[in-house]
Design a protein around this motif. Structure first.
Motif, mmCIF file in Angstrom:
data_model
loop_
_atom_site.group_PDB
_atom_site.id
_atom_site.type_symbol
_atom_site.label_atom_id
_atom_site.label_comp_id
_atom_site.label_asym_id
_atom_site.label_seq_id
_atom_site.Cartn_x
_atom_site.Cartn_y
_atom_site.Cartn_z
ATOM 1 N N ILE A 399 0.839 -1.205 0.000
ATOM 2 C CA ILE A 399 0.000 0.000 0.000
ATOM 3 C C ILE A 399 0.868 1.247 0.000
ATOM 4 O O ILE A 399 0.623 2.207 -0.751
ATOM 5 C CB ILE A 399 -0.951 -0.028 1.216
ATOM 6 N N LEU A 404 -1.238 4.212 -2.074
ATOM 7 C CA LEU A 404 -2.659 4.157 -1.726
ATOM 8 C C LEU A 404 -2.878 4.730 -0.329
ATOM 9 O O LEU A 404 -1.941 4.862 0.460
ATOM 10 C CB LEU A 404 -3.164 2.713 -1.801
ATOM 11 N N THR A 405 -4.137 5.040 -0.014
ATOM 12 C CA THR A 405 -4.433 5.780 1.211
ATOM 13 C C THR A 405 -5.367 5.013 2.135
ATOM 14 O O THR A 405 -6.564 4.895 1.836
ATOM 15 C CB THR A 405 -5.083 7.136 0.882
ATOM 16 N N PRO A 406 -4.871 4.494 3.268
ATOM 17 C CA PRO A 406 -5.785 3.933 4.262
ATOM 18 C C PRO A 406 -6.607 5.052 4.908
ATOM 19 O O PRO A 406 -6.072 6.109 5.271
ATOM 20 C CB PRO A 406 -4.859 3.272 5.283
ATOM 21 N N PHE A 415 -7.995 -3.776 5.786
ATOM 22 C CA PHE A 415 -7.681 -2.345 5.759
ATOM 23 C C PHE A 415 -8.895 -1.603 5.205
ATOM 24 O O PHE A 415 -9.495 -2.028 4.215
ATOM 25 C CB PHE A 415 -6.475 -2.068 4.855
ATOM 26 N N TRP A 416 -9.241 -0.494 5.835
ATOM 27 C CA TRP A 416 -10.309 0.385 5.372
ATOM 28 C C TRP A 416 -9.654 1.507 4.585
ATOM 29 O O TRP A 416 -8.897 2.298 5.146
ATOM 30 C CB TRP A 416 -11.107 0.912 6.547
ATOM 31 N N MET A 417 -9.926 1.549 3.274
ATOM 32 C CA MET A 417 -9.184 2.409 2.368
ATOM 33 C C MET A 417 -10.023 3.580 1.875
ATOM 34 O O MET A 417 -11.257 3.481 1.768
ATOM 35 C CB MET A 417 -8.719 1.590 1.161
ATOM 36 N N SER A 425 -15.775 3.848 -5.514
ATOM 37 C CA SER A 425 -15.224 2.516 -5.253
ATOM 38 C C SER A 425 -16.015 1.427 -5.970
ATOM 39 O O SER A 425 -15.461 0.374 -6.298
ATOM 40 C CB SER A 425 -15.205 2.243 -3.748
ATOM 41 N N ARG A 457 -12.833 -1.771 1.173
ATOM 42 C CA ARG A 457 -12.136 -2.616 2.157
ATOM 43 C C ARG A 457 -11.263 -3.636 1.447
ATOM 44 O O ARG A 457 -11.676 -4.259 0.473
ATOM 45 C CB ARG A 457 -13.138 -3.320 3.078
#
Length: 481
Positions: A399, A404-406, A415-417, A425, A457
């Motif tokens: 990630i 990418l951005t959690p 992970f909640w992205m 999404s 997610r």
């Protein structure tokens, strides 16, 4: 396999001769695919006795079917369905025919069916889906040994009886003495009810507490399966927005009957409610007389520091109904969990459970009791923690490498992205399926699905550590495209 004699019947009030009726039933079974090539028919003597006809009637029917290639015969063995007849294609259902159920069904349950899950997730090379097990981490030989023990003569006799709504005392005892203390909970057998997983526990709690004219509050976002359960009760459901520490107790409205929370490990954001906020929530529940239903899922998988004790561990007034499950720690297909609450709640929930299923299957309860007591559960937890830690490290590195951005950071197996501003999404998920990547878009988690467009997610319980970097790279490429 032998086709049972009970598969055939004769109508003596019909004009068709009995021998012809038997022939037609066998022919129909072959053409419809119910009787398959190689399956053995009952002996002519046995079938004649069952049908109450002369043996010659059955023998003549068999002889004619052999002559027309529907049956084959073997000396001193009997008659079998031949492989020379090809079954007909299944007819398409007639949407206009049949009984009209629409005036009798209001659709309150089917409207809540989840459509966001992919049943064929195993065909994807990069399945970042939550809640599925990795069979390689389950000790199949140990589970089989426990099942064999449960089928032993000493165990089998009590297992064949109806428990009349009670639960396996050995499993309940192990939960009370070994599982619950890990969450800081002290409970007696009268405080524990076995459920068919946490989903069943949520349903039981909702049914005994809620109904038309009552109000409950839920987290927003939350576990998607909760909202249909609550909607079916007819109660008013109030979604409350979360902040970085989870559910804010000071936003709870007046007149609540229940609050549903995942305080220790919020679903899906993975945040843990701080100690001071937990105390405030418990105080508010005692003061305003509402119940707290705590879904304590996946407490075994904590990768963000030491796990906090369960909300129930600090519950001095008895307002908390604690729900746990073995779905994530053993395997999802087991469908066993538990409810811990005041004896008055357990008594009511047990009575409701008895109306629908009496009790979870005794064989499964005793097999799990052995799996826990013989140490296989703890060994599996150690394997899972090690494997998940490696996958989480690979996921974090991938990630970060892909930029990418959690949206939040926390423990657990996902992970909640956050999506880039203005991107959806759901669109991303659809594009990734064509690239053999499966993710969970955010819409199903929110009361207002549009609010979930900016989130998705990523879970790693079902994907090997070797495939994680390429899977994350494909997600990043799709976002850049």
């Amino acid at each position: 396999m032998t086709i049972p004699a009970e598969a055939f019947f004769l109508d003596r009030s019909a004009d068709t001769p009995l021998q012809a009726q038997l022939r037609r039933q066998i022919i129909a079974g072959v053409l419809e695919g119910r009787f398959r090539a190689g399956e053995k028919l009952p002996s002519s003597r046995h079938l004649a006795t069952h049908l109450g006809v002369a043996r010659v009637t059955v023998a003549q029917a068999f002889a004619e079917l052999v002559a027309t290639d529907y049956l084959g015969s073997r000396a001193r063995t009997g008659h079998f369905i031949s492989g020379r007849i090809t079954p007909l294609p299944a007819p398409a259902p007639d949407p206009q025919g049949g009984f009209d159920w629409s005036p009798l069904l209001d659709g309150r349950y089917s409207r809540g069916e989840r459509k966001d899950r992919e049943p064929g997730w195993r065909r994807f090379r990069f399945p970042f889906v939550y809640g599925q097990a990795d069979p390689a981490l389950v000790d199949h030989a140990a589970w089989r040994d426990c099942a064999v023990r449960a089928l032993g003569r000493r165990e089998f006799i009590p297992l064949t009886g109806d428990l009349y709504g009670e639960d396996d005392p050995e499993l309940v005892d192990f939960i009370a003495r070994h599982i619950l203390p890990r969450r800081g909970i002290r409970a007696q057998s009268g405080n524990i009810l076995l459920t068919l997983g946490a989903q069943n526990g949520l349903w039981l709690a909702a049914q005994i507490l809620l109904g038309p004219g009552r109000r409950c509050a839920i987290e927003d976002p939350c576990y998607p399966g909760l909202r249909p359960i609550l909607a079916a009760t007819g109660a008013e459901v109030i979604p409350l927005a979360l902040d970085r520490d989870g559910l804010p107790p000071d936003t709870l409205p007046e007149g609540l009957t229940a609050v549903f929370t995942t305080a220790s490990h919020q679903s899906p954001t993975n945040t843990a409610m701080p100690s001071a906020r937990r105390a405030a929530l418990l105080t508010r529940a005692e003061t305003h007389r509402f119940a707290i239903i705590e879904d304590d899922y996946e407490f075994e998988m904590s990768f963000a520091g030491a796990p906090s004790p369960a909300l129930k561990a600090r519950d001095e007034s008895g307002a908390v109904i604690h729900l746990g499950s073995f779905s994530k720690s053993v395997f999802p297909g087991l469908r066993l969990g538990y409810m811990v609450a005041d004896p008055a709640v357990i008594r009511e929930a047990r009575a409701l459970r008895s109306l629908t299923l009496r009790h979870p299957p005794g064989m499964l309860q005793r097999t799990l009791a052995y799996y826990l007591s013989l140490g296989h559960y703890d060994a599996q937890m150690n394997r899972m923690r090690a494997a998940y830690a490696a996958r989480r490290a690979a996921m974090e590195a991938a990630i970060a490498a892909q930029g990418l951005t959690p949206a939040t950071l926390g423990g657990g197996s996902s992970f909640w992205m956050a999506m880039p501003q203005g991107r959806s999404s759901a669109v991303l998920a659809a594009a990734l399926q064509a690239q053999d990547v499966l993710i969970e878009p955010g819409a199903p988690f929110f009361a207002n699905p549009a609010a979930g467009a900016g989130f998705y997610r990523l879970a790693y319980s079902s994907i090997s550590v070797e495939r994680i970097p390429e899977g994350i790279a494909r997600i990043a490429a799709a976002l850049r495209a």
